[in-house]
Motif scaffolding. Sequence first.
Motif, short mmCIF file in Angstrom:
data_model
loop_
_atom_site.label_atom_id
_atom_site.label_comp_id
_atom_site.label_asym_id
_atom_site.label_seq_id
_atom_site.Cartn_x
_atom_site.Cartn_y
_atom_site.Cartn_z
N UNK A 290 0.83 -1.20 0.00
CA UNK A 290 0.00 0.00 0.00
C UNK A 290 0.87 1.26 0.00
N UNK A 291 0.40 2.30 -0.67
CA UNK A 291 1.08 3.58 -0.64
C UNK A 291 0.89 4.25 0.71
N UNK A 292 1.98 4.80 1.24
CA UNK A 292 1.87 5.65 2.42
C UNK A 292 1.42 7.04 2.00
N UNK A 293 0.76 7.73 2.91
CA UNK A 293 0.31 9.10 2.65
C UNK A 293 1.44 10.08 2.96
N UNK A 294 1.83 10.87 1.96
CA UNK A 294 2.83 11.91 2.20
C UNK A 294 2.20 13.01 3.05
N UNK A 295 2.95 13.47 4.07
CA UNK A 295 2.44 14.48 4.98
C UNK A 295 3.03 15.86 4.72
N UNK A 296 4.37 15.96 4.77
CA UNK A 296 5.00 17.25 4.58
C UNK A 296 6.51 17.06 4.45
N UNK A 297 7.20 18.14 4.10
CA UNK A 297 8.65 18.14 4.01
C UNK A 297 9.24 18.77 5.26
N UNK A 298 10.37 18.21 5.70
CA UNK A 298 11.18 18.81 6.74
C UNK A 298 12.52 19.19 6.12
N UNK A 299 13.33 19.97 6.81
CA UNK A 299 14.62 20.37 6.23
C UNK A 299 15.48 19.21 5.78
N UNK A 300 15.39 18.05 6.47
CA UNK A 300 16.26 16.92 6.13
C UNK A 300 15.49 15.65 5.78
N UNK A 301 14.16 15.73 5.57
CA UNK A 301 13.40 14.51 5.34
C UNK A 301 12.04 14.81 4.72
N UNK A 302 11.49 13.78 4.06
CA UNK A 302 10.09 13.76 3.64
C UNK A 302 9.34 12.87 4.63
N UNK A 303 8.18 13.32 5.10
CA UNK A 303 7.46 12.61 6.15
C UNK A 303 6.21 11.96 5.55
N UNK A 304 6.06 10.66 5.82
CA UNK A 304 4.92 9.88 5.36
C UNK A 304 4.19 9.29 6.56
N UNK A 305 2.92 8.89 6.34
CA UNK A 305 2.09 8.44 7.45
C UNK A 305 1.29 7.21 7.03
N UNK A 306 1.13 6.30 8.00
CA UNK A 306 0.26 5.14 7.79
C UNK A 306 -0.62 4.99 9.01
N UNK A 307 -1.93 4.81 8.79
CA UNK A 307 -2.89 4.60 9.86
C UNK A 307 -3.56 3.25 9.68
N UNK A 308 -3.66 2.47 10.76
CA UNK A 308 -4.30 1.17 10.69
C UNK A 308 -5.14 0.89 11.92
N UNK A 309 -5.85 -0.23 11.87
CA UNK A 309 -6.68 -0.67 12.98
C UNK A 309 -6.50 -2.16 13.21
N UNK A 310 -6.64 -2.58 14.46
CA UNK A 310 -6.56 -3.99 14.83
C UNK A 310 -7.77 -4.34 15.68
N UNK A 311 -8.40 -5.46 15.39
CA UNK A 311 -9.55 -5.90 16.19
C UNK A 311 -9.63 -7.42 16.17
N UNK A 312 -10.22 -7.99 17.25
CA UNK A 312 -10.43 -9.43 17.32
C UNK A 312 -11.64 -9.80 16.47
N UNK A 313 -11.51 -10.88 15.70
CA UNK A 313 -12.62 -11.39 14.88
C UNK A 313 -12.63 -12.91 15.00
N UNK A 314 -13.79 -13.55 14.77
CA UNK A 314 -13.83 -15.02 14.76
C UNK A 314 -13.09 -15.55 13.54
N UNK A 315 -12.41 -16.68 13.72
CA UNK A 315 -11.65 -17.27 12.61
C UNK A 315 -12.13 -18.66 12.22
N UNK A 316 -13.21 -19.14 12.88
CA UNK A 316 -13.72 -20.47 12.60
C UNK A 316 -13.57 -21.39 13.79
#
Length: 335
Positions: A290-316
Amino acid sequence: MLFKKMLSTLILVTTLAGTHSAFAACNWWLGRPPPGKITISPLAGTTTLSPAPIGQAMASQKISFYSGNASTEDCKTGDKWGMTLNVSGLESAGLPNVYKTNVEGVGIRIGFDKPLSGNWGGVEYPPFEYQTYPTIPIPFPTQVTIDFIRTGTAVGKGPISFNFSAQFQATGLTPINIVGTNLTTEVANNIYFSACEAQVKSLIVPMGKVASANIRNGNTQAQNFNLNVYCKGLRPTQPAPVKIYFQGATTSDGLLKFNDAGQSHVASGAAIELTNGKGTRLPFTPSKALNLDWQHSQPDAEVYHFAGQARYVPSGGEVKAGKADAVVSYVLVYN
């Protein structure tokens, strides 16, 4: 739940062979050998890198070092010819004939050629050895090629300096030395990141205690997690793509098994579902990164962001209580 970055290294080893023959002998055409020692002229002051996959050349410099027309002759069946090479102070980069430099992700490969000569047959990278054919003269090389090879995902920039000594050898002839001393160039890199890494090396996601009945009913609370990724070394006019995928014990994309699954103290009939901010299960194969979302530039870096979720689900099967931890690793894909 613990998130961490996983790194791996692949090293390829080559075996080098010299030249030797005890019985036959070659001569120089018309008795005109090249000089016994030839010194290579300086490299161009700047080497600008271009896009290339790992293991391929990002740039090359060609230097002519001999204007004569020397060739071997009178070689017999069983005679050998070839070249050896010693690059002072540089170790193998784990790719054939490629040596590490002090600039990250940049190795050098040194080859020799006799342009427009069918008998030479293109750039050859020492060490190599071939058998001669009595009726085919072998020309002495007149040009050196310095390839700048991409050796890793991250690619840096800066000065490179090295020395080398090569020898042209043919059976019965005194070896001809070709040397490069204090060969220096400034590597200019405007296309590759030198490194991308998350701000937090390990991320713990508290999942809390969940009733088995809630898992069976699909009534579980999703826990959010976030990664900020900093990429250094490239100043693009537009943000370059950075992608992410995951590695762990799964039955399918985004469905994570518990640690020690199957043991009596571990919960069963459930798994941890991992999704992105849009509800899509996270990929566990490079092709689905998956592509990360670009956030902004800093003097020495480009900043990217990833957001996710985790939850319990039945598996059988029946949902049984127990320990329900899991570990997943992430892999960043860039350059």
